[in-house]
Design an enzyme around this catalytic site. Structure first.
Site, PDB file in Angstrom:
ATOM      1  N   HIS A  84       0.846  -1.113  -0.151  1.00  0.00           N
ATOM      2  CA  HIS A  84       0.145  -0.005   0.011  1.00  0.00           C
ATOM      3  C   HIS A  84       0.902   1.234   0.192  1.00  0.00           C
ATOM      4  CE1 HIS A  84       0.011   1.394   4.352  1.00  0.00           C
ATOM      5  NE2 HIS A  84       0.131   0.102   4.672  1.00  0.00           N
ATOM      6  N   ASP A  96       5.974   2.347   7.501  1.00  0.00           N
ATOM      7  CA  ASP A  96       4.334   2.053   6.904  1.00  0.00           C
ATOM      8  C   ASP A  96       3.623   2.904   5.948  1.00  0.00           C
ATOM      9  OD1 ASP A  96       1.869   0.835   7.116  1.00  0.00           O
ATOM     10  OD2 ASP A  96       1.217   1.512   8.872  1.00  0.00           O
ATOM     11  N   GLU A 129      -5.306   1.767   1.944  1.00  0.00           N
ATOM     12  CA  GLU A 129      -5.338   0.522   2.701  1.00  0.00           C
ATOM     13  C   GLU A 129      -5.639   1.042   4.255  1.00  0.00           C
ATOM     14  OE1 GLU A 129      -3.390  -2.109   5.709  1.00  0.00           O
ATOM     15  OE2 GLU A 129      -3.309  -0.137   5.566  1.00  0.00           O
ATOM     16  N   ASP A 158       3.997  -4.963   3.440  1.00  0.00           N
ATOM     17  CA  ASP A 158       3.303  -3.905   4.361  1.00  0.00           C
ATOM     18  C   ASP A 158       4.163  -3.901   5.569  1.00  0.00           C
ATOM     19  OD1 ASP A 158       1.942  -1.947   5.689  1.00  0.00           O
ATOM     20  OD2 ASP A 158       0.005  -3.266   5.811  1.00  0.00           O
ATOM     21  N   HIS A 258       2.382   4.375  13.224  1.00  0.00           N
ATOM     22  CA  HIS A 258       1.111   5.228  12.947  1.00  0.00           C
ATOM     23  C   HIS A 258       1.391   6.603  13.739  1.00  0.00           C
ATOM     24  CE1 HIS A 258      -2.123   2.226  11.396  1.00  0.00           C
ATOM     25  NE2 HIS A 258      -1.149   2.281  10.537  1.00  0.00           N
TER      26      HIS A 258
HETATM   27  N1  PHE Z   1      -1.872  -3.242   7.709  1.00  0.00           N
HETATM   28  C1  PHE Z   1      -1.218  -2.624   9.187  1.00  0.00           C
HETATM   29  C2  PHE Z   1      -1.131  -1.038   8.609  1.00  0.00           C
HETATM   30  O1  PHE Z   1      -1.037  -0.673   7.670  1.00  0.00           O
HETATM   31  C3  PHE Z   1      -0.081  -3.139   9.465  1.00  0.00           C
HETATM   32  C4  PHE Z   1       0.082  -4.750   9.300  1.00  0.00           C
HETATM   33  C5  PHE Z   1       0.918  -5.195   8.392  1.00  0.00           C
HETATM   34  C6  PHE Z   1      -0.643  -5.329  10.398  1.00  0.00           C
HETATM   35  C7  PHE Z   1       0.937  -6.701   8.437  1.00  0.00           C
HETATM   36  C8  PHE Z   1      -0.520  -6.714  10.525  1.00  0.00           C
HETATM   37  C9  PHE Z   1       0.134  -7.453   9.598  1.00  0.00           C
HETATM   38  O2  PHE Z   1      -1.352  -0.344   9.727  1.00  0.00           O
HETATM   39 ZN    ZN Z   2      -0.830   1.454   8.725  1.00  0.00          ZN
HETATM   40 ZN    ZN Z   3       0.657  -0.902   6.549  1.00  0.00          ZN
END
Ligand code: PHE
Ligand code: ZN
Ligand code: ZN
Ligand code: ZN
Length: 299
Positions: A84, A96, A129, A158, A258
């Protein structure tokens, strides 16, 4: 090829944005804490002037997936890989998920548009995402059944440069027995493909929950085998993990998850480099054959 997906962006609560909507009678407008329905009505009602504590609706946006596929290779046995491209509003989203996005981009650049491969490779950089897997879900749901069958497998990246990194592979068969959920038949072989690679290079790995928390979610719901890598987010590193990987026990894999601290200075470049090599190797291997990586076809 661009795919649009409509998103509604909601503010996540305290510290909510203030918005001004035009110029009329402030007395007729609620000062704070409007509901999403009220917010939408206010936006619809042109000229209403109000500053609101937007606990609910902020704005409507259109967001995009960016998709690129090799010209060569079978287009009915596609190796798909995605990351993403969006981040949360609080930060730049470098671990992230600029890390996953960059690893995929470099793999695509090195591979080129017409590599000598048996299977086409389709790269996806997903939008939205963080708003509930919006881009990837839109993409999978808008494929025909035949188009879904043309995807041999999906690989997800990710967060692959966490500063207190764990070396995680999605546990495609729930073999760690945590009951976090297993993927479709073939997901275990994808997990094994990554595990074999890291075993070859002498880096210990662990399985991690395959529970739909990233863009592979809609793929596995539709029976497409999937897998991928992850260096950890809001989980806490254990003493045992520090013994094999280093880092700090009792601390999150990514203490900046985050937040505004998710910046370029807070990526573990060693972890990112190791994971990126795994990304490239597994994509390249499946591009050569979806049968031979472990001697077992993904499906
Ligand atoms: N998808 C979550 C995010 O973007 C992070 C994540 C990735 C969590 C893979 C668990 C496994 O905040
Ligand atoms: Zn995230
Ligand atoms: Zn993520
Ligand atoms: Zn497993």
């Amino acid at each position: 090829e661009m795919g649009a997906a409509a998103v509604i962006i909601y503010n996540n609560g305290p510290g909510a944005l203030n918005g001004t909507l035009g110029e009329v009678d402030p007395a007729s407008a609620p000062a704070a804490g409007v509901t999403q329905e009220q917010g939408a009505a206010l936006i619809a009602q042109e000229g209403a002037s109000v500053t609101i504590d937007l606990q609910g609706l902020v704005e409507d946006r259109t967001t995009y997936n960016v998709i690129a596929e090799t010209q060569t290779g079978r287009h009915n046995n596609v190796v798909m890989a995605g990351a993403h491209l969006d981040s949360v509003g609080d930060g730049a989203g470098i671990n992230d998920n600029a890390t996953g996005s960059a690893a995929l981009l470099e793999t695509a650049i090195q591979m080129g548009g017409s590599p000598k491969v048996n299977n086409a490779v389709r790269f996806a950089w997903w939008g939205a995402e963080e708003h509930g897997l919006v881009g990837s879900t839109h993409y999978v749901q808008n494929l025909t059944f035949e188009e879904q069958l043309d995807i041999a497998l999906y690989l997800n990246f990710d967060m692959i440069g966490s500063p207190n990194a764990g070396y995680f592979i999605f546990d495609g068969d729930d073999s760690d027995g945590e009951g976090a959920g297993a993927g479709p038949y073939g997901s275990a072989q994808i997990e094994a493909a990554f595990a074999n690679y890291f075993e070859e290079v002498g880096l210990p790995t662990e399985g991690t929950d395959f529970n739909g928390r990233s863009d592979y979610g809609e793929f596995i719901l539709n029976g497409i085998p999937a897998g991928g890598l992850f260096t950890g987010g809001d989980g806490v590193k254990t003493e045992e993990q520090v013994a094999k990987w280093g880092g700090v026990a009792g601390q999150n894999y990514d203490p900046n998850y985050h937040t505004s601290r998710d910046n370029l200075g807070n990526v573990d470049r060693v972890a990112f480099d190791r994971m990126s090599d795994g990304v490239a190797w597994v994509i390249g291997s499946y591009a050569t054959s979806t049968e031979d990586v472990n001697g077992v076809p993904p499906r």
